[in-house]
Enzyme design. Structure first.
Site, short mmCIF file in Angstrom:
data_model
loop_
_atom_site.label_atom_id
_atom_site.label_comp_id
_atom_site.label_asym_id
_atom_site.label_seq_id
_atom_site.Cartn_x
_atom_site.Cartn_y
_atom_site.Cartn_z
N TYR A 268 30.72 -121.14 36.60
CA TYR A 268 30.13 -119.73 36.26
C TYR A 268 30.08 -118.33 36.98
O TYR A 268 30.66 -117.18 36.08
CB TYR A 268 28.86 -120.63 35.53
CG TYR A 268 27.99 -119.21 34.43
CD1 TYR A 268 27.98 -120.22 33.26
CD2 TYR A 268 27.28 -118.84 35.25
CE1 TYR A 268 27.62 -118.74 32.38
CE2 TYR A 268 26.42 -117.90 34.52
CZ TYR A 268 26.91 -118.53 32.60
OH TYR A 268 26.11 -117.09 32.33
N HIS B 108 32.36 -115.17 35.62
CA HIS B 108 31.05 -114.00 35.62
C HIS B 108 31.66 -112.92 36.48
O HIS B 108 32.15 -111.33 36.47
CB HIS B 108 30.39 -114.19 35.38
CG HIS B 108 29.66 -114.56 34.15
ND1 HIS B 108 29.51 -115.89 33.91
CD2 HIS B 108 28.85 -113.66 33.00
CE1 HIS B 108 29.40 -116.05 32.71
NE2 HIS B 108 28.96 -114.80 32.25
N TYR C 258 23.16 -105.49 32.53
CA TYR C 258 22.82 -107.15 32.23
C TYR C 258 23.05 -107.96 33.04
O TYR C 258 23.55 -108.29 34.38
CB TYR C 258 24.09 -107.17 31.82
CG TYR C 258 24.24 -109.19 30.71
CD1 TYR C 258 23.54 -110.02 30.82
CD2 TYR C 258 25.61 -109.26 29.31
CE1 TYR C 258 23.38 -110.93 30.44
CE2 TYR C 258 25.79 -110.15 29.22
CZ TYR C 258 24.81 -111.40 29.66
OH TYR C 258 24.49 -112.32 28.73
N TRP D 100 35.25 -115.40 24.59
CA TRP D 100 34.48 -115.88 25.88
C TRP D 100 33.98 -117.03 25.18
O TRP D 100 34.20 -117.93 26.90
CB TRP D 100 33.79 -114.50 26.01
CG TRP D 100 33.05 -114.73 26.87
CD1 TRP D 100 31.24 -114.98 27.13
CD2 TRP D 100 33.55 -114.68 29.40
NE1 TRP D 100 31.19 -115.26 28.26
CE2 TRP D 100 32.01 -115.14 29.37
CE3 TRP D 100 35.00 -114.53 29.05
CZ2 TRP D 100 32.23 -114.93 30.67
CZ3 TRP D 100 34.47 -113.96 30.20
CH2 TRP D 100 33.36 -114.11 31.52
N TRP D 101 33.24 -117.49 24.23
CA TRP D 101 33.04 -118.79 24.15
C TRP D 101 33.23 -119.65 24.77
O TRP D 101 33.28 -121.07 24.97
CB TRP D 101 32.17 -118.63 22.67
CG TRP D 101 31.04 -117.72 22.93
CD1 TRP D 101 30.16 -117.40 23.43
CD2 TRP D 101 30.71 -117.38 21.03
NE1 TRP D 101 29.04 -116.13 22.94
CE2 TRP D 101 29.22 -116.71 21.23
CE3 TRP D 101 30.17 -117.61 19.85
CZ2 TRP D 101 28.51 -115.48 20.10
CZ3 TRP D 101 29.69 -116.74 18.35
CH2 TRP D 101 28.72 -115.90 19.18
#
Length: 104
Positions: A18, A22, A41, A76-77
């Site tokens: 993860y 990112h 963010y 992206w999902w």
């Protein structure tokens, strides 16, 4: 400016993947987020529960959670679906959080 927070769940053992994904955030996704008014963010990780806590500052009407019809977001999902809890459309299972305290 509004502040939004929500939580998501990472699959066990997927923190490194993860984080790596990112750290290599697609430029087109970053641009999209900036274009819709996401100015900050942050995502935090709780090792004990594999819970992700996300925080955004948004100047527009909504944050990243309001981009479900965008093709970049859908891509992206799909890319992230193997490492976190997702809905049938591969969107992350997320729960908005209510702000109960703020100190500017």
């Amino acid at each position: 400016m509004q502040r939004l927070a929500f939580k998501m769940k990472l699959n066990p053992g997927q923190k490194e993947a993860y984080t790596k994904r990112h750290n290599e955030l697609w430029p087109e996704l970053k641009k999209l987020l900036k274009d819709v008014g996401v100015s900050e963010y942050s995502i935090f990780f709780d090792d004990e529960t594999s819970t992700l806590f996300a925080f955004q500052k948004v100047s527009g009407a909504g944050g990243s959670q309001d981009l479900s019809s965008n093709e970049i977001v859908k891509k992206w999902w799909d890319f992230m679906a193997d490492i976190m809890e997702v809905n049938p459309d591969n969107s992350p299972v997320s729960k908005p959080l209510e702000e109960v305290f703020y100190m500017p």
